[in-house]
Design a protein around this motif. Structure first.
Motif, PDB file in Angstrom:
ATOM      1  N   GLY A  25       1.138  11.550 -14.931  1.00  0.00           N
ATOM      2  CA  GLY A  25       0.302  12.259 -14.143  1.00  0.00           C
ATOM      3  C   GLY A  25      -0.498  11.631 -12.640  1.00  0.00           C
ATOM      4  O   GLY A  25      -1.555  12.177 -12.075  1.00  0.00           O
ATOM      5  N   GLY A  26       0.284  10.442 -12.823  1.00  0.00           N
ATOM      6  CA  GLY A  26      -0.846   9.825 -11.768  1.00  0.00           C
ATOM      7  C   GLY A  26       0.350   8.438 -11.275  1.00  0.00           C
ATOM      8  O   GLY A  26       1.104   7.994 -12.337  1.00  0.00           O
ATOM      9  N   PHE A  27      -0.754   7.173 -10.847  1.00  0.00           N
ATOM     10  CA  PHE A  27       0.045   5.436 -10.468  1.00  0.00           C
ATOM     11  C   PHE A  27      -0.935   4.870 -10.170  1.00  0.00           C
ATOM     12  O   PHE A  27      -1.934   5.126  -9.754  1.00  0.00           O
ATOM     13  CB  PHE A  27       1.459   5.848  -9.570  1.00  0.00           C
ATOM     14  N   PHE A  28      -0.794   3.528 -10.802  1.00  0.00           N
ATOM     15  CA  PHE A  28      -1.172   2.639 -10.241  1.00  0.00           C
ATOM     16  C   PHE A  28      -0.603   1.383  -9.339  1.00  0.00           C
ATOM     17  O   PHE A  28       0.875   1.406  -8.739  1.00  0.00           O
ATOM     18  CB  PHE A  28      -1.566   1.481 -11.309  1.00  0.00           C
ATOM     19  N   LEU A  29      -1.690   1.302  -8.226  1.00  0.00           N
ATOM     20  CA  LEU A  29      -0.597   0.918  -6.800  1.00  0.00           C
ATOM     21  C   LEU A  29      -1.779  -0.391  -6.510  1.00  0.00           C
ATOM     22  O   LEU A  29      -2.783  -0.660  -6.434  1.00  0.00           O
ATOM     23  CB  LEU A  29      -0.866   1.179  -5.469  1.00  0.00           C
ATOM     24  N   TRP A  30      -1.467  -2.159  -6.841  1.00  0.00           N
ATOM     25  CA  TRP A  30      -2.040  -2.885  -6.307  1.00  0.00           C
ATOM     26  C   TRP A  30      -1.610  -3.420  -5.074  1.00  0.00           C
ATOM     27  O   TRP A  30      -0.204  -3.293  -4.663  1.00  0.00           O
ATOM     28  CB  TRP A  30      -1.785  -4.101  -7.309  1.00  0.00           C
ATOM     29  N   VAL A  31      -2.643  -4.237  -4.373  1.00  0.00           N
ATOM     30  CA  VAL A  31      -1.853  -4.099  -3.039  1.00  0.00           C
ATOM     31  C   VAL A  31      -2.039  -5.885  -2.508  1.00  0.00           C
ATOM     32  O   VAL A  31      -3.432  -5.940  -2.778  1.00  0.00           O
ATOM     33  CB  VAL A  31      -2.288  -3.476  -1.554  1.00  0.00           C
ATOM     34  N   ASN A  35     -10.683  -5.900  -7.706  1.00  0.00           N
ATOM     35  CA  ASN A  35     -11.714  -4.557  -7.630  1.00  0.00           C
ATOM     36  C   ASN A  35     -10.240  -3.552  -8.712  1.00  0.00           C
ATOM     37  O   ASN A  35      -8.711  -3.647  -8.128  1.00  0.00           O
ATOM     38  CB  ASN A  35     -11.814  -4.207  -5.864  1.00  0.00           C
ATOM     39  N   LEU A  36     -10.826  -2.529  -8.599  1.00  0.00           N
ATOM     40  CA  LEU A  36      -9.829  -1.453  -9.245  1.00  0.00           C
ATOM     41  C   LEU A  36     -10.948  -0.097  -8.977  1.00  0.00           C
ATOM     42  O   LEU A  36     -12.446   0.639  -8.884  1.00  0.00           O
ATOM     43  CB  LEU A  36      -9.257  -1.165 -10.450  1.00  0.00           C
ATOM     44  N   ALA A  37     -10.156   0.875  -7.413  1.00  0.00           N
ATOM     45  CA  ALA A  37     -10.813   2.243  -8.059  1.00  0.00           C
ATOM     46  C   ALA A  37      -9.461   3.565  -8.495  1.00  0.00           C
ATOM     47  O   ALA A  37      -8.917   3.220  -8.889  1.00  0.00           O
ATOM     48  CB  ALA A  37     -10.519   2.331  -6.717  1.00  0.00           C
ATOM     49  N   VAL A  38     -10.461   4.458  -8.803  1.00  0.00           N
ATOM     50  CA  VAL A  38      -9.445   5.829  -9.075  1.00  0.00           C
ATOM     51  C   VAL A  38     -10.416   6.793  -8.749  1.00  0.00           C
ATOM     52  O   VAL A  38     -11.342   6.926  -8.265  1.00  0.00           O
ATOM     53  CB  VAL A  38      -9.268   5.684 -10.829  1.00  0.00           C
ATOM     54  N   SER A  39      -8.921   7.541  -7.979  1.00  0.00           N
ATOM     55  CA  SER A  39      -8.924   8.767  -7.644  1.00  0.00           C
ATOM     56  C   SER A  39      -8.242  10.262  -8.315  1.00  0.00           C
ATOM     57  O   SER A  39      -7.025  10.212  -8.345  1.00  0.00           O
ATOM     58  CB  SER A  39      -9.054   8.881  -6.270  1.00  0.00           C
ATOM     59  N   MET A  40      -8.728  11.450  -7.919  1.00  0.00           N
ATOM     60  CA  MET A  40      -7.800  12.549  -8.231  1.00  0.00           C
ATOM     61  C   MET A  40      -8.895  14.011  -7.609  1.00  0.00           C
ATOM     62  O   MET A  40      -9.905  13.820  -7.615  1.00  0.00           O
ATOM     63  CB  MET A  40      -8.437  12.935 -10.219  1.00  0.00           C
ATOM     64  N   PRO A  59     -10.933   0.097  -1.971  1.00  0.00           N
ATOM     65  CA  PRO A  59      -9.611   0.821  -2.403  1.00  0.00           C
ATOM     66  C   PRO A  59     -10.617   1.671  -2.488  1.00  0.00           C
ATOM     67  O   PRO A  59      -9.404   3.141  -2.948  1.00  0.00           O
ATOM     68  CB  PRO A  59     -10.433  -0.296  -3.775  1.00  0.00           C
ATOM     69  N   ASN A  60     -11.417   1.712  -2.628  1.00  0.00           N
ATOM     70  CA  ASN A  60     -12.018   3.636  -3.179  1.00  0.00           C
ATOM     71  C   ASN A  60     -11.442   4.582  -1.694  1.00  0.00           C
ATOM     72  O   ASN A  60     -10.494   6.132  -2.801  1.00  0.00           O
ATOM     73  CB  ASN A  60     -13.367   3.290  -2.920  1.00  0.00           C
ATOM     74  N   SER A  61     -10.771   4.130  -0.210  1.00  0.00           N
ATOM     75  CA  SER A  61     -10.370   4.640   0.692  1.00  0.00           C
ATOM     76  C   SER A  61      -9.534   5.512   0.424  1.00  0.00           C
ATOM     77  O   SER A  61      -9.014   6.250   0.538  1.00  0.00           O
ATOM     78  CB  SER A  61     -11.253   4.125   2.095  1.00  0.00           C
ATOM     79  N   LEU A  62      -8.643   4.189   0.180  1.00  0.00           N
ATOM     80  CA  LEU A  62      -7.021   4.822   0.232  1.00  0.00           C
ATOM     81  C   LEU A  62      -7.011   5.710  -1.430  1.00  0.00           C
ATOM     82  O   LEU A  62      -5.749   6.078  -1.297  1.00  0.00           O
ATOM     83  CB  LEU A  62      -6.608   3.214  -0.150  1.00  0.00           C
ATOM     84  N   LYS A  91      -2.168  13.808  -7.129  1.00  0.00           N
ATOM     85  CA  LYS A  91      -2.007  13.158  -8.833  1.00  0.00           C
ATOM     86  C   LYS A  91      -3.064  11.740  -8.987  1.00  0.00           C
ATOM     87  O   LYS A  91      -4.163  11.369  -7.815  1.00  0.00           O
ATOM     88  CB  LYS A  91      -0.838  11.746  -8.911  1.00  0.00           C
ATOM     89  N   GLN A  92      -2.980  11.806  -9.731  1.00  0.00           N
ATOM     90  CA  GLN A  92      -4.557  10.787 -10.021  1.00  0.00           C
ATOM     91  C   GLN A  92      -3.723   9.161  -9.848  1.00  0.00           C
ATOM     92  O   GLN A  92      -3.184   8.802 -10.123  1.00  0.00           O
ATOM     93  CB  GLN A  92      -5.176  10.595 -11.168  1.00  0.00           C
ATOM     94  N   VAL A  93      -4.833   8.307  -9.043  1.00  0.00           N
ATOM     95  CA  VAL A  93      -4.297   7.125  -8.143  1.00  0.00           C
ATOM     96  C   VAL A  93      -5.085   6.269  -8.594  1.00  0.00           C
ATOM     97  O   VAL A  93      -6.410   5.906  -8.552  1.00  0.00           O
ATOM     98  CB  VAL A  93      -3.925   7.504  -6.918  1.00  0.00           C
ATOM     99  N   PHE A  94      -5.152   5.436  -8.917  1.00  0.00           N
ATOM    100  CA  PHE A  94      -5.380   3.664  -9.635  1.00  0.00           C
ATOM    101  C   PHE A  94      -5.058   3.093  -8.318  1.00  0.00           C
ATOM    102  O   PHE A  94      -3.687   2.468  -8.027  1.00  0.00           O
ATOM    103  CB  PHE A  94      -5.585   3.198 -10.704  1.00  0.00           C
ATOM    104  N   VAL A  95      -6.027   2.422  -7.505  1.00  0.00           N
ATOM    105  CA  VAL A  95      -5.460   1.399  -6.334  1.00  0.00           C
ATOM    106  C   VAL A  95      -6.652   0.337  -7.147  1.00  0.00           C
ATOM    107  O   VAL A  95      -7.841  -0.006  -6.997  1.00  0.00           O
ATOM    108  CB  VAL A  95      -5.937   1.977  -4.918  1.00  0.00           C
TER     109      VAL A  95
END
Length: 124
Positions: A36-42, A50-55, A77-80, A90-94
């Motif tokens: 149902g989502g993905f984690f993206l590290w850049v 840092n770690l942001a989550v958005s849905m 991270p929040n904006s992305l 999807k639910q996104v963790f960045v």
């Protein structure tokens, strides 16, 4: 990929990595596809600063977003996460661990992520 454990089907976590030289800096991308989502590290160095989550929300066209860890003055991270949640539904963790020194860098990084989304949607 779907696996079975104790007779129950579940989506296994898959990992996808790619790198790109952007503005004379090598930027690494790490994607973990979740159910149902993905984690993206850049980032350019192996740091989770840092770690942001958005849905998405049925109550608003702008996805909900919050910073879980990190400096609240760094909005990258929040904006992305919000833009990717809106695009993918999807639910996104960045985690965005790049210095905010050049405003063009953020735009070029996001364009590279969108390109990867188009080329390999199965990894997101």
């Amino acid at each position: 990929m779907t696996e079975t454990q104790n007779g129950e089907a579940f989506d296994a976590i898959s990992v996808h990595n790619f790198s790109e030289k952007i503005l004379e800096q090598v930027v690494h991308f790490h994607v973990m596809k979740l159910s149902g989502g993905f984690f993206l590290w850049v980032g350019s160095t192996p740091v989770l600063s840092n770690l942001a989550v958005s849905m998405s929300s049925k109550y608003d066209s702008v996805p909900l977003s919050t910073l879980v860890i990190g400096d609240p003055s760094n909005t990258a991270p929040n904006s992305l996460a919000q833009r990717l949640a809106k695009k993918t539904k999807k639910q996104v963790f960045v985690s965005y661990s790049l210095p905010v020194t050049d405003s063009n860098l953020g735009l070029l990084v996001e364009n590279r992520i969108k390109k990867e989304l188009e080329l390999h949607p199965e990894h997101f």
